[in-house]
Design an enzyme around this catalytic site. Structure first.
Site, PDB file in Angstrom:
ATOM      1  N   GLN A   1       0.839  -1.197   0.000  1.00 30.83           N
ATOM      2  CA  GLN A   1       0.000   0.000   0.000  1.00 30.83           C
ATOM      3  C   GLN A   1       0.875   1.248   0.000  1.00 30.83           C
ATOM      4  OE1 GLN A   1      -1.670   0.998   3.782  1.00 30.83           O
ATOM      5  NE2 GLN A   1      -3.671   1.491   2.954  1.00 30.83           N
ATOM      6  N   GLY A   2       0.952   1.933  -1.127  1.00 31.16           N
ATOM      7  CA  GLY A   2       1.801   3.125  -1.242  1.00 31.16           C
ATOM      8  C   GLY A   2       1.025   4.395  -0.952  1.00 31.16           C
TER       9      GLY A   2
ATOM     10  N   SER B   1       1.375   6.561   2.579  1.00 31.31           N
ATOM     11  CA  SER B   1       2.113   7.552   3.378  1.00 31.31           C
ATOM     12  C   SER B   1       3.405   7.994   2.703  1.00 31.31           C
ATOM     13  CB  SER B   1       2.472   6.970   4.745  1.00 31.31           C
ATOM     14  OG  SER B   1       1.315   6.708   5.474  1.00 31.31           O
TER      15      SER B   1
ATOM     16  N   SER C   1       4.482  -1.627   4.229  1.00 31.98           N
ATOM     17  CA  SER C   1       4.643  -3.024   4.647  1.00 31.98           C
ATOM     18  C   SER C   1       4.803  -3.911   3.419  1.00 31.98           C
ATOM     19  CB  SER C   1       3.421  -3.500   5.440  1.00 31.98           C
ATOM     20  OG  SER C   1       3.275  -2.738   6.606  1.00 31.98           O
TER      21      SER C   1
ATOM     22  N   GLU D   1      -9.304  -1.115   6.250  1.00 25.98           N
ATOM     23  CA  GLU D   1      -8.057  -1.339   6.989  1.00 25.98           C
ATOM     24  C   GLU D   1      -8.280  -1.146   8.491  1.00 25.98           C
ATOM     25  OE1 GLU D   1      -4.948   1.307   5.817  1.00 25.98           O
ATOM     26  OE2 GLU D   1      -3.366   0.149   6.786  1.00 25.98           O
TER      27      GLU D   1
ATOM     28  N   SER E   1      -3.516   7.523  12.779  1.00 27.43           N
ATOM     29  CA  SER E   1      -3.169   7.541  14.206  1.00 27.43           C
ATOM     30  C   SER E   1      -4.429   7.648  15.056  1.00 27.43           C
ATOM     31  CB  SER E   1      -2.262   8.732  14.508  1.00 27.43           C
ATOM     32  OG  SER E   1      -3.011   9.932  14.440  1.00 27.43           O
TER      33      SER E   1
END
Lengths: 375, 321
Positions: free
Chosen positions: A121-122, A124, A156, A239, A355
């Site tokens: 997953q690109g 951030s 990841s 997610e 977050s």
């Protein structure tokens, strides 16, 4: 309100339990590196061949077409068996399921479910974490499709991924949320460099990914150009679901391990209470996840309520992390590196995937209806 | 598996909600407790919401009514009566439809000797347990208890056994029912407290903008809502389990819910006072009604510490030193 398995779910549970007894790997997960990636790939493959991947996905793309509740049962049983946690492929594929063309779905979803193709997953970037819409990675059209340049971080599985679901800015003149597109990028090209990041637990799950004119074929835009933000938000909605990313299975397994350990020896009152607290937290999450998945039956993709699930899930992970850390003082003396690593990893729960502070703002503004903070 | 309110359950909640809104709960004069809301109680009786179990209604429905009444800080002895009736039902004795729950003086157990919690009036009937027998007696005078919306009477003694002795399983199931209802009462209290504080923070202006637009305030509310919603989920599970799991599992599920709600409710109610600011410290503000109510529901039949010890025993058994 009904928590009972109906006949079909009960049969599914029995069948999966029997399958796990026979097929769950007995050897422990290797710590870090490609050995771990291979271990995961084998487990993913076994689950797929058993017919257990994509339970709530449409049959047409290789899923089972079952209700979302089956994902919770799947997680429960993996946890109860002490098997490796469920592979977290689900949420990335949802982008294609909701926004992809038939052709994109046929091309990518079956291999994503089977584990044949690993996705990362690109999203951030160094300059765009919580402020995800501030991404600077650019995709510019050229004769061959699109060229991508920029940097992603916290990615990841990037070191062994075949595809990347990439957010890139395709219209620098549009308002920041509207100039973003979602692209499918082939990770096997020289214009992409992956550098592992060593985490506080010594593991290297996350990576930095550098794109230097990487090629994206013309048919690899998901949805419309400029629709990337909406697609990203749908994806992160999944997610945030503890059963969608397999976290429920991880927590159930951690609790099972702790309780087994405690039953095998005499534990102090203090430790017994700590484990009871962990049990309560896991049970609360289990009940809440079933409620959320039931709601999804009627409401489609998860909405802002998902932020409650995410905050609850993070708390559960960190309560378990503390229990694992404190189970035996010798953990601090190096006797159980996996336990220490698990505790340290649990600190990511309130940072990754949006977050806890971002989740709280979503809950406050969209669910409580408090006035928006001026930006 | 269908973890959502059925259409009938949603209608039940809406009906009770309307009755509560119509009742218009008011704050008592400083130092006083709220008088029992006779009109609301009569309306609940007329609607068939008191003594629902006699008609074969599940514990979930009873819990939903309890939650909604707590959310309105209603001064009606619904939970005490429902638990008392559950004891009558287990003993195969006719229900009273208006009685207090007889608990030990430390509030920890359903007892034959102690105080009458959630009493309809002074000198009301109190229903408890003496070993395996359901016992009935009278309570003494009103105590000056923390909860202003429900009564506690002292010197309660259950002298008269009624019905048949309870089996261990029957006693465990009645205990599970009681804990699930207390959890529902706690969920209602915390939800009521949070709703009012959030409404205030949308309006109250400081530094030229609503205080609810400050993240420091928003995040207090968000954490509170996570507790309210997760508490509701686990309370639903406990209420469902009363009629659907074997007695020991039902009791464990109820202890889990009570442990979680007992810890969460005072925290949310205290947060609500913080979100109100200075007004939250005044008698006039309703915030303290919810906190006071939650404090007793937390304590009755055991707070989180008591429940966690029992859960540890159930999960780890002889392993505990």
């Amino acid at each position: 309100v009904n928590f009972r398995d109906d006949d079909a779910i009960a049969a599914f549970r029995t069948e999966f339990r029997a399958w796990l007894a026979e097929h769950a790997p007995a050897d422990p997960e290797p710590l870090g590196g490609s050995a771990r990636a291979e271990y995961w790939a084998r487990w993913h493959r076994a689950l797929y061949e058993g017919g257990w991947m994509g339970l709530s996905w449409p049959v047409a793309v290789g899923g089972r077409g079952l209700t979302p509740v089956y994902e919770a049962v799947f997680n429960d049983e993996i946890g109860a068996a002490g098997a490796p946690p469920a592979p977290h492929v689900g949420f990335l594929g949802r982008a294609l399921l909701h926004f992809g063309t038939d052709e994109q779905q046929r091309e990518h979803l079956p291999s994503l479910l089977s584990g044949e193709q690993v996705w990362c997953q690109g999203f951030s970037e160094p300059g765009a974490g919580s402020d995800l819409a501030g991404i600077a990675t650019r995709a510019t059209p050229d004769a061959d499709g699109w060229r991508v340049s920029g940097q992603k971080i916290w990615t990841s599985d990037a070191a062994w991924a075949d595809r990347c679901l990439l957010l890139a800015r395709t219209d620098p003149d549009a308002p920041k949320h509207r100039g973003i597109s979602a692209l499918i990028v082939d990770m096997h090209q020289d214009a992409i460099e992956v550098r592992p990041i060593v985490q506080i637990n010594g593991d290297t799950e996350f990576n930095e990914v550098f794109f230097d004119g990487a090629l994206v074929a013309p048919g690899c835009v998901i949805g419309r150009p400029g629709q990337g933000w909406e697609i990203a938000m749908t994806t992160v909605g999944y997610e945030r679901g503890p059963a969608d990313v397999g976290f429920s299975s991880r927590y159930a397994r951690a609790l099972r391990t702790l309780e087994h350990g405690a039953r095998a020896r005499s534990v102090s009152d203090v430790e017994a209470i700590r484990l009871a607290r962990a049990y309560v937290q896991v049970e609360v999450l289990r009940a809440h996840v079933l409620r959320s998945l039931t709601a999804r039956l009627h409401g489609g993709a998860p909405g802002s309520e998902g932020s409650i699930d995410k905050l609850l899930s993070s708390t559960t992970e960190q309560v378990l992390g503390h229990a694992v850390r404190d189970a035996d003082p010798r953990v601090l003396l190096g006797d159980d590196p996996a336990a220490l690593a698990e505790y340290l990893y649990s600190r990511a729960a309130t940072i990754a995937g949006g977050s806890a502070q971002i989740q709280r703002t979503i809950v406050a503004e969209r669910l409580l209806g408090l006035p928006r903070a001026p930006s | 598996v269908h973890v959502a309110l059925t259409e009938e359950q949603a209608m039940l909640v809406a009906t009770v909600h309307d009755m509560v809104a119509g009742a218009g709960v008011v704050n008592p004069r400083a130092g006083d407790a709220v008088d029992t809301d006779i009109a609301l109680w009569d309306a609940l009786v007329d609607a068939g919401f008191v003594g629902m179990r006699t008609d074969g209604v599940s514990a979930v429905e009873v819990a939903l009514v309890a939650e909604e009444l707590a959310r309105g800080a209603c001064a009606v002895p619904f939970v005490g009566t429902a638990i008392a009736d559950e004891l009558f039902r287990a003993a195969d004795a006719p229900p009273s439809h208006s009685s207090a729950l007889l608990v030990s003086g430390d509030l920890l157990t359903i007892s034959g000797d102690g105080v009458a919690w959630d009493a309809p009036a002074p000198q009301s009937i109190a229903v408890g347990l003496d070993a395996d027998r359901v016992v009935v007696g009278e309570s003494g005078e009103l105590l000056d208890a923390v909860d202003l919306t429900r009564r506690v009477c002292g010197e309660a003694r259950g002298d008269e056994p009624v019905g048949a002795p309870l089996t261990r399983a029957q006693a465990a199931r009645a205990h599970a029912f009681a804990l699930a209802l207390l959890a529902a009462d706690l969920v209602g209290s915390m939800h009521g407290a949070l709703d009012a504080a959030v409404a205030h923070d949308k309006e109250r202006v400081q530094f030229g903008r609503p205080v609810g637009s400050f993240q420091a305030v928003q995040h207090l509310g968000a954490d509170a809502l996570v507790l309210v919603e997760s508490a509701r989920s686990v309370m639903w599970h406990a209420a469902w389990a009363v009629d659907e799991l074997d007695a020991a599992d039902a009791l464990l599920a109820a202890r889990v819910a009570k442990a979680y709600c007992a810890e969460a409710a005072p925290r949310v109610c205290e947060t609500a006072i913080q979100m109100w600011g200075g007004i939250g410290m005044t008698w006039e503000c309703r915030a303290h009604l919810f906190l006071r109510r939650a404090l007793l529901s937390r304590q009755v039949l055991g707070d989180e510490h008591v429940q966690l010890a029992a859960i540890a025993e159930a999960r780890l058994g002889a392993g505990v030193a």
